[in-house]
Motif scaffolding. Sequence first.
Motif: not given
Length: 73
Positions: A24, A27, A52
């Motif tokens: 995570t 991005p 993403f």
Amino acid sequence: MNCNYCGKKQYLTGRSRMKMVVCTMLPPFTLLLPLLFNISFITGLFLLIGSFLLAICIIPFFTELSNKEEFMP
């Protein structure tokens, strides 16, 4: 999460959580690329969207479940 077979509650392992955190963070780091390198806004936008989508596609493969809740050290 509940197990489909036995109905008991399942928990993410600590190792699995750590892998998901790394995925995570991908991005947001791509937001820095146009600032660090001479990359156009459109290229940076495509990199952001691509990272993403990549993170969303990879996260299910890092999911490991356990019967006991593990806390990260």
